[in-house]
Design a protein around this motif. Structure first.
Motif, PDB file in Angstrom:
ATOM      1  N   PRO A 243     -10.311   8.889  44.823  1.00  0.00           N
ATOM      2  CA  PRO A 243      -9.043   9.241  43.871  1.00  0.00           C
ATOM      3  C   PRO A 243      -8.599   8.197  43.139  1.00  0.00           C
ATOM      4  CG  PRO A 243      -8.742  10.344  46.234  1.00  0.00           C
ATOM      5  CD  PRO A 243      -9.940   9.088  46.225  1.00  0.00           C
ATOM      6  N   HIS A 244      -8.333   7.185  43.550  1.00  0.00           N
ATOM      7  CA  HIS A 244      -7.906   5.996  42.784  1.00  0.00           C
ATOM      8  C   HIS A 244      -8.824   5.535  41.538  1.00  0.00           C
ATOM      9  CE1 HIS A 244      -6.343   1.981  41.840  1.00  0.00           C
ATOM     10  NE2 HIS A 244      -7.630   1.347  41.782  1.00  0.00           N
ATOM     11  N   ASN A 245     -10.166   5.682  41.783  1.00  0.00           N
ATOM     12  CA  ASN A 245     -11.134   5.163  40.556  1.00  0.00           C
ATOM     13  C   ASN A 245     -11.162   6.643  39.740  1.00  0.00           C
ATOM     14  OD1 ASN A 245     -11.531   2.761  41.741  1.00  0.00           O
ATOM     15  ND2 ASN A 245     -13.599   3.423  42.834  1.00  0.00           N
ATOM     16  N   ALA A 246     -10.812   7.759  40.394  1.00  0.00           N
ATOM     17  CA  ALA A 246     -10.860   8.837  39.263  1.00  0.00           C
ATOM     18  C   ALA A 246      -9.695   8.794  38.363  1.00  0.00           C
ATOM     19  CB  ALA A 246     -10.727  10.074  40.113  1.00  0.00           C
ATOM     20  N   MET A 247      -8.605   8.280  38.755  1.00  0.00           N
ATOM     21  CA  MET A 247      -7.469   8.194  37.875  1.00  0.00           C
ATOM     22  C   MET A 247      -7.538   7.089  37.111  1.00  0.00           C
ATOM     23  SD  MET A 247      -5.951  11.241  38.481  1.00  0.00           S
ATOM     24  CE  MET A 247      -4.680  10.696  37.387  1.00  0.00           C
ATOM     25  N   VAL A 248      -8.020   5.954  37.377  1.00  0.00           N
ATOM     26  CA  VAL A 248      -8.138   4.681  36.796  1.00  0.00           C
ATOM     27  C   VAL A 248      -9.005   4.625  35.815  1.00  0.00           C
ATOM     28  CG1 VAL A 248      -6.393   3.168  38.343  1.00  0.00           C
ATOM     29  CG2 VAL A 248      -8.882   3.121  38.369  1.00  0.00           C
ATOM     30  N   GLY A 249     -10.196   5.374  36.092  1.00  0.00           N
ATOM     31  CA  GLY A 249     -11.342   5.278  35.396  1.00  0.00           C
ATOM     32  C   GLY A 249     -11.373   6.483  34.345  1.00  0.00           C
ATOM     33  N   GLY A 250     -10.326   7.282  34.284  1.00  0.00           N
ATOM     34  CA  GLY A 250     -10.332   8.231  33.411  1.00  0.00           C
ATOM     35  C   GLY A 250     -10.835   9.446  33.820  1.00  0.00           C
TER      36      GLY A 250
END
Length: 380
Positions: free
Chosen positions: A325-332
């Motif tokens: 989920p972290h990467n989903a948000m910071v990666g767009g």
């Protein structure tokens, strides 16, 4: 600003040009102030037709109507925003009558009690929102006449819901987290006392990249996304443990070499993302330096540990998705991919649209509280 060759213009022509410029500026200002509320000053809250939020008759008695009125600079129109989620005048709080969450519920002045009906969020979009009702402060019937009663109503973006309010006097956020304690309380007005803000901020050090990566917008979007999923998983930060006790014995996978040392029924859902299964307790404990396999009850007895398990999943696990989920948000990739990584096998691709909508609604509400746009790709 000097005009090229201004010295060549006759005095009459200069006066004519000045008159024309003045007329154009006056027309522009008239247009602007016809479509936007006047700027707040001296603690006033200004809105429709440039009028002020006013306590009727400057009366500080409980139950006094709050209305729209010509701005006059009196204490009846002097509001403070102390940073605790309240708006105050004459020593009392702006209050929704009878704790109602219905469209058309009037607002009044009342003794400050800390109730959810006295919590307000002044958003970047110039709405004043009561989070418990998820509704906006509204001028009844879009009527700009003096003494028109104010109420709450479903947010529509109309001019009768746009306000300029005094900035918060809360003095910033000492924790450094992009969500202040006042905003946290506004997001979770009915939360269980176990889920403390201090427990959350104490847990942040375990994953320093969380809500600190990217632009200010991305940081706030990630925090809102995490808390929106947490809101769904726990019923608004109400439930500490899984409510269906019949499921408790089902979360022990004896195929794991370490087994279930705390007992067959010890690995039920706990905490903000409802950590469950012996292998997840083992993995989270190893990552956090805690013996959660041997003592899973730490997650329901220690707020900081509970928050750390939620952050562990958010920052390190993909679940049924393809990214954390972290990467989903910071990666767009967007909020929808956080849903997929948490519970996509049961909710995404049309399996349970109502559950997905619940998460999206919370995310949109929380981004509004934080004053940022939710971004694209909200669904999975």
């Amino acid at each position: 600003m000097a005009t090229p060759h201004a010295g060549r213009l006759s005095g009459r022509r200069v006066a004519s040009v000045r008159t024309l410029i003045g007329a154009v500026l006056a027309a522009l200002l008239a247009t602007l102030f016809a479509t936007a509320p006047a700027q707040a000053a001296d603690g006033q809250i200004t809105g429709l037709a440039g009028k002020c939020v006013d306590v009727a008759g400057a009366n500080s008695a409980n139950g006094t109507a709050v209305q729209l009125y010509d701005c006059n600079g009196t204490d009846a129109q002097r509001w403070s925003n102390p940073g605790d989620g309240t708006l105050r005048a004459l020593g009392k709080c702006l209050d929704v009558v009878d704790r109602s969450t219905a469209d058309g519920a009037s607002v009044q002045l009342w003794d400050c009690s800390g109730g959810a009906n006295q919590q307000w969020v002044v958003t970047a979009a110039q709405d004043i929102v009561n989070p418990a009702a998820d509704k906006c402060l509204d001028v009844r019937d879009n009527n700009s006449a003096n003494a028109t009663r104010l109420q709450i109503w479903t947010c529509s973006g109309g001019a009768n819901q746009k306000w300029n309010a005094p900035a918060s006097g809360g003095g910033g956020n000492p924790s450094g987290f992009v969500v202040s304690e006042a905003q946290f309380n506004q997001m979770f007005p009915g939360r269980n006392a176990f889920y403390t803000y201090s427990g959350l901020t104490a847990a942040l050090g375990a994953y320093p990249g969380f809500a600190t990566t990217g632009s200010d917008t991305v940081k706030k979007q990630e925090a809102a996304a995490f808390l929106a999923n947490v809101n769904h998983e726990t019923g608004g930060l109400v439930h500490i443990v899984e409510q269906n006790t019949a499921n408790y014995p089902h979360y022990c996978d004896w195929n794991q070499p370490y087994g279930c040392p705390a007992g067959q029924a010890a690995y039920y859902g706990r905490g903000p993302i409802q950590l469950s299964w012996n292998f997840n307790y083992k993995a989270a404990g190893d990552a956090l330096g805690l013996d959660l396999l041997g003592n899973p009850w730490q997650v329901e007895n220690n707020a900081s540990v509970a928050w750390k398990t939620g952050l562990w999943y958010w920052n390190t696990q993909s679940g049924p998705g393809t990214m954390t989920p972290h990467n989903a948000m910071v990666g767009g990739a967007g909020f929808g991919q956080t849903i997929r990584s948490i519970n996509g096998s049961l909710e995404c691709d049309g399996r349970n649209p109502a559950q997905v909508q619940s998460r999206v609604d919370a995310y949109q509400r929380f981004t509004q509280i934080l004053g940022v746009a939710p971004g694209a790709n909200l669904y999975c």
